[in-house]
Motif scaffolding. Structure first.
Motif, PDB file in Angstrom:
ATOM      1  N   ASP A   1      -7.774  74.800 113.697  1.00 38.63           N
ATOM      2  CA  ASP A   1      -8.864  73.977 114.236  1.00 38.63           C
ATOM      3  C   ASP A   1      -9.071  74.256 115.713  1.00 38.63           C
ATOM      4  O   ASP A   1     -10.214  74.331 116.189  1.00 38.63           O
ATOM      5  CB  ASP A   1      -8.550  72.492 114.028  1.00 38.63           C
ATOM      6  CG  ASP A   1      -8.730  72.037 112.596  1.00 38.63           C
ATOM      7  OD1 ASP A   1      -9.358  72.766 111.811  1.00 38.63           O
ATOM      8  OD2 ASP A   1      -8.229  70.941 112.266  1.00 38.63           O
ATOM      9  N   LEU A   2      -7.997  74.398 116.446  1.00 35.75           N
ATOM     10  CA  LEU A   2      -8.094  74.653 117.888  1.00 35.75           C
ATOM     11  C   LEU A   2      -8.836  75.958 118.148  1.00 35.75           C
ATOM     12  O   LEU A   2      -9.715  76.032 119.016  1.00 35.75           O
ATOM     13  CB  LEU A   2      -6.694  74.690 118.501  1.00 35.75           C
ATOM     14  CG  LEU A   2      -6.596  74.771 120.030  1.00 35.75           C
ATOM     15  CD1 LEU A   2      -7.188  73.523 120.663  1.00 35.75           C
ATOM     16  CD2 LEU A   2      -5.139  74.942 120.454  1.00 35.75           C
TER      17      LEU A   2
ATOM     18  N   HIS B   1     -13.353  71.636 104.810  1.00 35.51           N
ATOM     19  CA  HIS B   1     -14.781  71.927 105.016  1.00 35.51           C
ATOM     20  C   HIS B   1     -15.529  72.020 103.694  1.00 35.51           C
ATOM     21  O   HIS B   1     -16.672  71.543 103.575  1.00 35.51           O
ATOM     22  CB  HIS B   1     -14.925  73.241 105.789  1.00 35.51           C
ATOM     23  CG  HIS B   1     -16.324  73.729 105.935  1.00 35.51           C
ATOM     24  ND1 HIS B   1     -17.264  73.096 106.718  1.00 35.51           N
ATOM     25  CD2 HIS B   1     -16.966  74.797 105.376  1.00 35.51           C
ATOM     26  CE1 HIS B   1     -18.420  73.753 106.640  1.00 35.51           C
ATOM     27  NE2 HIS B   1     -18.260  74.780 105.839  1.00 35.51           N
TER      28      HIS B   1
ATOM     29  N   ASP C   1     -16.508  77.573 118.318  1.00 37.50           N
ATOM     30  CA  ASP C   1     -17.723  76.789 118.084  1.00 37.50           C
ATOM     31  C   ASP C   1     -18.302  76.258 119.388  1.00 37.50           C
ATOM     32  O   ASP C   1     -19.523  76.123 119.530  1.00 37.50           O
ATOM     33  CB  ASP C   1     -17.429  75.614 117.161  1.00 37.50           C
ATOM     34  CG  ASP C   1     -17.165  76.033 115.723  1.00 37.50           C
ATOM     35  OD1 ASP C   1     -17.516  77.183 115.372  1.00 37.50           O
ATOM     36  OD2 ASP C   1     -16.596  75.231 114.969  1.00 37.50           O
ATOM     37  N   GLY C   2     -17.441  75.947 120.345  1.00 41.32           N
ATOM     38  CA  GLY C   2     -17.908  75.385 121.592  1.00 41.32           C
ATOM     39  C   GLY C   2     -18.609  76.383 122.490  1.00 41.32           C
ATOM     40  O   GLY C   2     -19.326  75.993 123.417  1.00 41.32           O
TER      41      GLY C   2
ATOM     42  N   CYS D   1     -10.936  77.606 116.059  1.00 37.95           N
ATOM     43  CA  CYS D   1     -12.322  77.563 115.590  1.00 37.95           C
ATOM     44  C   CYS D   1     -13.171  76.623 116.438  1.00 37.95           C
ATOM     45  O   CYS D   1     -14.342  76.916 116.706  1.00 37.95           O
ATOM     46  CB  CYS D   1     -12.361  77.150 114.122  1.00 37.95           C
ATOM     47  SG  CYS D   1     -11.676  78.384 112.983  1.00 37.95           S
ATOM     48  N   ASP D   2     -12.604  75.505 116.853  1.00 43.85           N
ATOM     49  CA  ASP D   2     -13.352  74.591 117.713  1.00 43.85           C
ATOM     50  C   ASP D   2     -13.658  75.240 119.058  1.00 43.85           C
ATOM     51  O   ASP D   2     -14.724  75.018 119.635  1.00 43.85           O
ATOM     52  CB  ASP D   2     -12.575  73.301 117.910  1.00 43.85           C
ATOM     53  CG  ASP D   2     -12.481  72.470 116.642  1.00 43.85           C
ATOM     54  OD1 ASP D   2     -13.228  72.763 115.675  1.00 43.85           O
ATOM     55  OD2 ASP D   2     -11.655  71.525 116.614  1.00 43.85           O
TER      56      ASP D   2
ATOM     57  N   ARG E   1      -8.063  74.297 106.593  1.00 41.38           N
ATOM     58  CA  ARG E   1      -9.345  74.012 107.245  1.00 41.38           C
ATOM     59  C   ARG E   1     -10.504  74.238 106.279  1.00 41.38           C
ATOM     60  O   ARG E   1     -11.442  73.416 106.222  1.00 41.38           O
ATOM     61  CB  ARG E   1      -9.513  74.892 108.488  1.00 41.38           C
ATOM     62  CG  ARG E   1     -10.841  74.635 109.221  1.00 41.38           C
ATOM     63  CD  ARG E   1     -10.985  75.516 110.444  1.00 41.38           C
ATOM     64  NE  ARG E   1     -12.304  75.367 111.048  1.00 41.38           N
ATOM     65  CZ  ARG E   1     -12.614  74.482 111.989  1.00 41.38           C
ATOM     66  NH1 ARG E   1     -11.694  73.648 112.432  1.00 41.38           N
ATOM     67  NH2 ARG E   1     -13.848  74.420 112.491  1.00 41.38           N
TER      68      ARG E   1
ATOM     69  N   ARG F   1      -3.902  72.312 112.532  1.00 40.64           N
ATOM     70  CA  ARG F   1      -4.287  72.002 113.904  1.00 40.64           C
ATOM     71  C   ARG F   1      -4.498  73.275 114.720  1.00 40.64           C
ATOM     72  O   ARG F   1      -5.449  73.367 115.511  1.00 40.64           O
ATOM     73  CB  ARG F   1      -3.221  71.135 114.568  1.00 40.64           C
ATOM     74  CG  ARG F   1      -3.639  70.574 115.927  1.00 40.64           C
ATOM     75  CD  ARG F   1      -2.462  70.059 116.716  1.00 40.64           C
ATOM     76  NE  ARG F   1      -1.632  71.159 117.180  1.00 40.64           N
ATOM     77  CZ  ARG F   1      -1.900  71.888 118.264  1.00 40.64           C
ATOM     78  NH1 ARG F   1      -2.968  71.630 119.005  1.00 40.64           N
ATOM     79  NH2 ARG F   1      -1.097  72.868 118.622  1.00 40.64           N
TER      80      ARG F   1
ATOM     81  N   ARG G   1     -13.570  81.095 110.219  1.00 37.52           N
ATOM     82  CA  ARG G   1     -14.887  81.000 110.855  1.00 37.52           C
ATOM     83  C   ARG G   1     -16.019  81.247 109.858  1.00 37.52           C
ATOM     84  O   ARG G   1     -17.071  80.604 109.935  1.00 37.52           O
ATOM     85  CB  ARG G   1     -14.985  82.008 111.995  1.00 37.52           C
ATOM     86  CG  ARG G   1     -14.248  81.631 113.247  1.00 37.52           C
ATOM     87  CD  ARG G   1     -15.058  80.689 114.118  1.00 37.52           C
ATOM     88  NE  ARG G   1     -16.183  81.385 114.742  1.00 37.52           N
ATOM     89  CZ  ARG G   1     -17.222  80.764 115.296  1.00 37.52           C
ATOM     90  NH1 ARG G   1     -17.311  79.455 115.264  1.00 37.52           N
ATOM     91  NH2 ARG G   1     -18.193  81.462 115.879  1.00 37.52           N
TER      92      ARG G   1
END
Length: 210
Positions: free
Chosen positions: A198-199, A156, A205-206, A201-202, A152, A195, A116
């Protein structure tokens, strides 16, 4: 450093307030560790997430230190709260805890926080961890989550720290192949580790500001 009970340093409330609050019959630390809130069908996701975001913003640095100085449940929860709120001032602290690997389970939360934060300094910590623990094929610690976080960050940052770990017959293959039942298991493919990070952190982020 030996662990200290939070009440010994004037923070006896932190475990009940942040670690063991119940959601759907489970304490927060178990929900975080199991990741069920990342799926689409858990009925308690909205309430759980709103409380997590609120607590990540409200908890003080002193309260976080009290959690980080205790056992794995508290450290795991603190790692998530730090990562959700992106408190980069804890980078060195959680990096030291990750490299020490004193307790189980909490390392995945530290890797989430570093992912993050998203800087070169975080990639260096994850690289140092993998340099130390991937050669230890007898240890099943947080190598998968560290690799996922590093992949990740490479994507980035435009870097290639993970390349030398995941090349054919490299340290990642050696670590996975040390246990026969892990060989060729899709869950241990580097892309699957990426993956998973990403799940997480996404998801964060959401629900939080960039």
């Amino acid at each position: 450093m030996p662990s200290q009970r939070p009440e010994e340093i004037g923070h006896g409330h932190v475990v009940e307030s942040y670690v063991t609050r119940m959601y759907g019959g489970l304490p927060r630390y178990l929900v975080l560790n199991g990741g069920r809130f990342l799926g689409p069908r858990w009925w308690h996701t909205t309430r759980f997430t709103r409380h997590l975001i609120a607590d990540a913003a409200a908890i003080t640095d002193e309260e976080l230190e009290a959690l980080l100085g205790y056992e794995w449940r508290s450290r795991l929860t603190a790692g998530w709260l730090i990562g959700v709120d992106r408190r980069e001032r804890f980078r060195t602290r959680i990096g030291d805890l990750l490299l020490a690997s004193e307790v189980c389970y909490s390392g995945g939360a530290y890797c989430f926080a570093l992912a993050r934060f998203g800087t070169h300094a975080d990639a260096e910590i994850l690289t140092a961890y993998l340099d130390r623990y991937l050669p230890r094929t007898d240890l099943r610690y947080d190598q998968p989550t560290a690799l996922g976080a590093l992949l990740r960050l490479d994507a980035h940052l435009g870097t290639h720290h993970a390349d030398r770990f995941i090349r054919p017959d490299g340290l990642w293959d050696e670590w996975v192949n040390a246990l026969p039942h892990l060989r060729d298991h899709p869950a241990h493919a580097p892309a699957e580790q990426r993956r998973s990070t990403d799940l997480q952190c996404d998801f964060a982020d959401g629900w939080t500001r960039p």
